[in-house]
Scaffold this motif. Structure first.
Motif, PDB file in Angstrom:
ATOM      1  N   GLU A   8       0.819  -1.213   0.000  1.00  0.00           N
ATOM      2  CA  GLU A   8       0.000   0.000   0.000  1.00  0.00           C
ATOM      3  C   GLU A   8       0.852   1.261   0.000  1.00  0.00           C
ATOM      4  O   GLU A   8       0.597   2.198  -0.751  1.00  0.00           O
ATOM      5  CB  GLU A   8      -0.889   0.034   1.243  1.00  0.00           C
ATOM      6  CG  GLU A   8      -2.127  -0.795   1.056  1.00  0.00           C
ATOM      7  CD  GLU A   8      -2.840  -1.001   2.368  1.00  0.00           C
ATOM      8  OE1 GLU A   8      -2.706  -0.167   3.283  1.00  0.00           O
ATOM      9  OE2 GLU A   8      -3.531  -2.026   2.480  1.00  0.00           O
ATOM     10  N   TYR A   9       1.854   1.264   0.868  1.00  0.00           N
ATOM     11  CA  TYR A   9       2.736   2.432   0.959  1.00  0.00           C
ATOM     12  C   TYR A   9       3.420   2.676  -0.390  1.00  0.00           C
ATOM     13  O   TYR A   9       3.487   3.810  -0.882  1.00  0.00           O
ATOM     14  CB  TYR A   9       3.784   2.206   2.054  1.00  0.00           C
ATOM     15  CG  TYR A   9       4.715   3.375   2.240  1.00  0.00           C
ATOM     16  CD1 TYR A   9       4.426   4.385   3.160  1.00  0.00           C
ATOM     17  CD2 TYR A   9       5.877   3.487   1.482  1.00  0.00           C
ATOM     18  CE1 TYR A   9       5.268   5.474   3.317  1.00  0.00           C
ATOM     19  CE2 TYR A   9       6.722   4.567   1.627  1.00  0.00           C
ATOM     20  CZ  TYR A   9       6.418   5.565   2.548  1.00  0.00           C
ATOM     21  OH  TYR A   9       7.254   6.637   2.691  1.00  0.00           O
ATOM     22  N   THR A  10       3.908   1.608  -0.977  1.00  0.00           N
ATOM     23  CA  THR A  10       4.663   1.712  -2.235  1.00  0.00           C
ATOM     24  C   THR A  10       3.773   2.205  -3.371  1.00  0.00           C
ATOM     25  O   THR A  10       4.176   3.053  -4.173  1.00  0.00           O
ATOM     26  CB  THR A  10       5.315   0.345  -2.555  1.00  0.00           C
ATOM     27  OG1 THR A  10       6.190   0.014  -1.471  1.00  0.00           O
ATOM     28  CG2 THR A  10       6.094   0.381  -3.852  1.00  0.00           C
ATOM     29  N   LEU A  11       2.540   1.698  -3.436  1.00  0.00           N
ATOM     30  CA  LEU A  11       1.595   2.176  -4.460  1.00  0.00           C
ATOM     31  C   LEU A  11       1.317   3.663  -4.280  1.00  0.00           C
ATOM     32  O   LEU A  11       1.236   4.413  -5.253  1.00  0.00           O
ATOM     33  CB  LEU A  11       0.271   1.417  -4.355  1.00  0.00           C
ATOM     34  CG  LEU A  11       0.188   0.094  -5.090  1.00  0.00           C
ATOM     35  CD1 LEU A  11      -1.165  -0.549  -4.822  1.00  0.00           C
ATOM     36  CD2 LEU A  11       0.393   0.279  -6.588  1.00  0.00           C
ATOM     37  N   ALA A  12       1.173   4.089  -3.032  1.00  0.00           N
ATOM     38  CA  ALA A  12       0.851   5.492  -2.755  1.00  0.00           C
ATOM     39  C   ALA A  12       2.050   6.403  -3.028  1.00  0.00           C
ATOM     40  O   ALA A  12       1.884   7.622  -3.101  1.00  0.00           O
ATOM     41  CB  ALA A  12       0.390   5.639  -1.306  1.00  0.00           C
ATOM     42  N   HIS A  13       3.237   5.825  -3.164  1.00  0.00           N
ATOM     43  CA  HIS A  13       4.444   6.619  -3.401  1.00  0.00           C
ATOM     44  C   HIS A  13       5.111   6.264  -4.719  1.00  0.00           C
ATOM     45  O   HIS A  13       6.304   6.468  -4.906  1.00  0.00           O
ATOM     46  CB  HIS A  13       5.434   6.439  -2.238  1.00  0.00           C
ATOM     47  CG  HIS A  13       4.944   7.025  -0.952  1.00  0.00           C
ATOM     48  ND1 HIS A  13       4.064   6.375  -0.125  1.00  0.00           N
ATOM     49  CD2 HIS A  13       5.182   8.231  -0.362  1.00  0.00           C
ATOM     50  CE1 HIS A  13       3.800   7.131   0.923  1.00  0.00           C
ATOM     51  NE2 HIS A  13       4.457   8.263   0.810  1.00  0.00           N
ATOM     52  N   ASP A  14       4.327   5.697  -5.644  1.00  0.00           N
ATOM     53  CA  ASP A  14       4.861   5.344  -6.963  1.00  0.00           C
ATOM     54  C   ASP A  14       4.971   6.589  -7.831  1.00  0.00           C
ATOM     55  O   ASP A  14       4.102   7.475  -7.757  1.00  0.00           O
ATOM     56  CB  ASP A  14       3.922   4.324  -7.627  1.00  0.00           C
ATOM     57  CG  ASP A  14       4.437   3.887  -9.002  1.00  0.00           C
ATOM     58  OD1 ASP A  14       5.663   3.709  -9.142  1.00  0.00           O
ATOM     59  OD2 ASP A  14       3.610   3.730  -9.922  1.00  0.00           O
ATOM     60  N   THR A  32       9.410   1.601 -11.129  1.00  0.00           N
ATOM     61  CA  THR A  32       8.126   1.072 -10.643  1.00  0.00           C
ATOM     62  C   THR A  32       8.130  -0.441 -10.433  1.00  0.00           C
ATOM     63  O   THR A  32       7.786  -0.905  -9.336  1.00  0.00           O
ATOM     64  CB  THR A  32       6.972   1.520 -11.575  1.00  0.00           C
ATOM     65  OG1 THR A  32       6.807   2.928 -11.430  1.00  0.00           O
ATOM     66  CG2 THR A  32       5.664   0.826 -11.229  1.00  0.00           C
ATOM     67  N   PRO A  33       8.533  -1.256 -11.444  1.00  0.00           N
ATOM     68  CA  PRO A  33       8.546  -2.701 -11.188  1.00  0.00           C
ATOM     69  C   PRO A  33       9.462  -3.070 -10.012  1.00  0.00           C
ATOM     70  O   PRO A  33       9.112  -3.922  -9.196  1.00  0.00           O
ATOM     71  CB  PRO A  33       9.090  -3.305 -12.492  1.00  0.00           C
ATOM     72  CG  PRO A  33       8.892  -2.270 -13.527  1.00  0.00           C
ATOM     73  CD  PRO A  33       8.909  -0.941 -12.828  1.00  0.00           C
TER      74      PRO A  33
END
Lengths: 277, 277
Positions: free
Chosen positions: B134-140, B164-165
Motif C-alpha cells: 500500500e505504501y509503495t503504491l501510494a508513493h509510486d 516502478t517494477p
C-alpha cells in the motif's frame, strides 16, 4: 559460548540473487521445530566476498557452538570452494536435483546455460511481465475500465478484500494482466455488474471475505468509521455475494488465504497459464 | 507416437501453491539443454484430483514416449501415492533436503508444521508486507513525497529506467516500503535532489540505464517522440548521473538486470533486511 540445540543461524548464499536458495531453504526449514536467524547473501561472485562470507559463517559458529545451516547455489568453482571450507552444514539446493536429472535425462548439465532469475531482457516473457505490471497498475481499484479486451482476468469485490495485492502478484509473478474493481457503499442500493465488464464476464471473478476479518482490516485504516462498522461490512458482503451468485460470477473467500494462495487458486479456477520468466 | 529425446513434458504438482516446486524445477531445468513444456497443478488435495493428475501425466507419456519430469511437494500420503504411480520421473523437491537436514539437526520433521506460502494472516510479517504494498503504491512515480520517514528506500531516476517494477517487487517479495520519484525533461535545466528527499539521502539510491536501451523502451511507449529520441535520452541520463555523483547518491545500472536482480542488489547496497513471509 551459548549453546542452544534448537537455535540455528541460517545463511542463504548465491552468486546470483539467492532467491531459489531462500525459497527452498525457507520451505524445508518450515518442517522443523527450530528457531532460526536468517541471513541472505546474494551476488557472492568474487574471492574477496567469498572470504568475507566464510568469516561471517565461522563467527556465527563460534558464537553459538552450533553449525550454521548454509543453503547455497554457486556456479563459480573457486567461490564454492571457499564457502565450503566454513564450519557449517551445507545444502546445495540445485545440485541435489541436478544429479538425479542428469541420470534420468542422460545429459550433462551446463551450469552456464541459464542463471535463474537472470533474464534475457529482450525475451518475450520478460517484456510481457513488465507490460502486465503496467497494465495492472493502470487498472487498479477501478481507475480505468478501458481496454478490458486486453485483460487476462477481472477481479471484483468490496473495498479491502485483497484485490490490489492479488492483482499485483498475478502481474509480477505470472505476467497476468489483472483488472480490479471495487464495489463501494454507494453502489449497494442498485448493485449490479458494471456495464463495461458485462461482455467480459467469462474472465471475471469475485473475491469475498468473512465479515469479522473485514471489520478488523477496515478498522486498521479508519478506526471507528461507518466504513469499518460490522453492520456496513455484513451488508456489503451479503449484497456483493448475492450479486455474484445471481450473475453466476465464480468467487473465492480470501479470509484464510495468502496472496500467493489467492493468486494460484484464481489461476486454477480460470485455467489461465502462468507465464514464467 | 512421436519421440524426441530433447523434449520433455514437465509437471509441477503440489497440494499447496506449487510455487516452491516451480521455482526449483525451473532453476534446475535451466541447466539442461532440453526443450520443455511446463504445466503447473496446484492444490491437488483430493483423491479425485490426484487421479486426474495421474491420467494427465500418463497421457503426456503416451503421446511422446518420453517420461514426463514431475517436480512435486505433497504432504498428503494418499495423494502422493497416486501421483507416484504415474509413468514419470519424480523429483521430491522438499524431501531431497529434508533427509540431510534431519540427520544434521537430529530432529524429526513435522510436515504439518508449516506449509510454505501459506501464511498466518495475523502474523506481523504478513501485515507488514500488505502495508508495504500500500505504501509503495501510494508513493509510486512521484505521486507523493509525504511520510518519507516511513520509507525503507527511495529510488530516483529518469522515466522508464525500471523504478516502478523494482519498487513493487521490493514491497511484494520483501515487505520493503519503497518510494520512487522520476526526473522528467522539465527538471533537466536545474536538476537537483528534491528538497523533501534531502533529509533522507542516506536511504536514497539512483537507477540508471544505457541510452540505447532507454531509447528502445521509450519508443515502445511513444514511437518517434521527442521523449524517445536518442538526444533526449542521452541528455537526461548524463544530467541525472552527474547529479547522482555530485550528491553522492549510490546508483545502479539496470540495463542487463532483471527486476529480481535490481531488487536484490539494492538490498545488498543498502543493507536492508529481507522480510520474508
Amino acid at each position: 559460548m551459548q549453546t542452544n540445540a534448537n537455535f540455528r543461524d541460517v545463511f542463504y548464499v548465491s552468486d546470483g540473487t539467492a532467491i531459489t536458495s531462500e525459497t527452498l531453504g525457507h520451505a524445508v526449514l518450515g518442517q522443523f521445530d527450530i528457531e532460526i536467524q536468517q541471513t541472505t547473501l546474494p551476488f557472492v561472485e568474487s574471492i574477496e566476498r567469498a572470504n568475507l562470507v566464510k568469516s561471517q559463517i565461522d563467527r556465527a559458529y563460534e558464537k553459538t557452538g552450533e553449525k550454521p545451516l548454509v543453503f547455497y547455489s554457486i556456479v563459480i568453482p573457486e567461490v564454492k570452494e571457499i564457502i565450503n571450507s566454513a564450519q557449517a552444514n551445507f545444502y546445495d539446493v540445485l545440485n541435489l536435483l541436478v544429479e538425479p536429472l542428469k541420470n534420468d535425462l542422460q545429459l550433462e548439465p551446463q551450469p552456464q546455460l541459464q542463471r535463474s532469475h537472470s533474464i534475457d531482457k529482450d525475451s518475450a516473457s520478460y517484456h510481457d511481465r513488465i507490460a502486465a505490471i503496467e497494465y495492472t497498475l493502470a487498472h487498479d481499484d477501478g481507475i480505468s475500465l478501458n481496454n478490458l479486451e486486453q485483460a487476462d482476468i477481472i477481479l471484483l469485490g468490496v473495498s479491502r478484500c485483497g484485490k490490489t495485492p492479488t492483482s499485483l502478484y498475478l502481474a509480477m509473478q505470472f505476467g497476468i494482466r489483472a483488472v480490479n474493481y471495487p464495489f463501494i457503499a454507494e453502489d449497494m442500493a442498485t448493485l449490479k455488474l458494471p456495464k463495461a465488464i458485462e461482455p467480459y464476464r467469462y474472465k471475471t471473478y469475485g473475491l469475498t471475505i468473512e465479515p469479522e476479518r473485514l471489520v478488523t482490516i477496515r478498522h486498521e485504516r479508519y478506526a471507528n468509521s461507518e466504513y469499518a462498522s460490522e453492520q456496513q461490512c455484513v451488508e456489503e458482503l451479503n449484497k456483493v455475494e448475492s450479486m455474484f451468485r445471481r450473475e453466476a460470477i465464480p468467487y473465492l473467500n480470501t479470509t484464510s488465504l495468502s496472496v500467493e494462495e489467492i493468486s494460484t487458486r484464481l489461476l486454477d479456477m480460470s485455467g489461465l497459464k502462468r507465464r514464467m520468466c
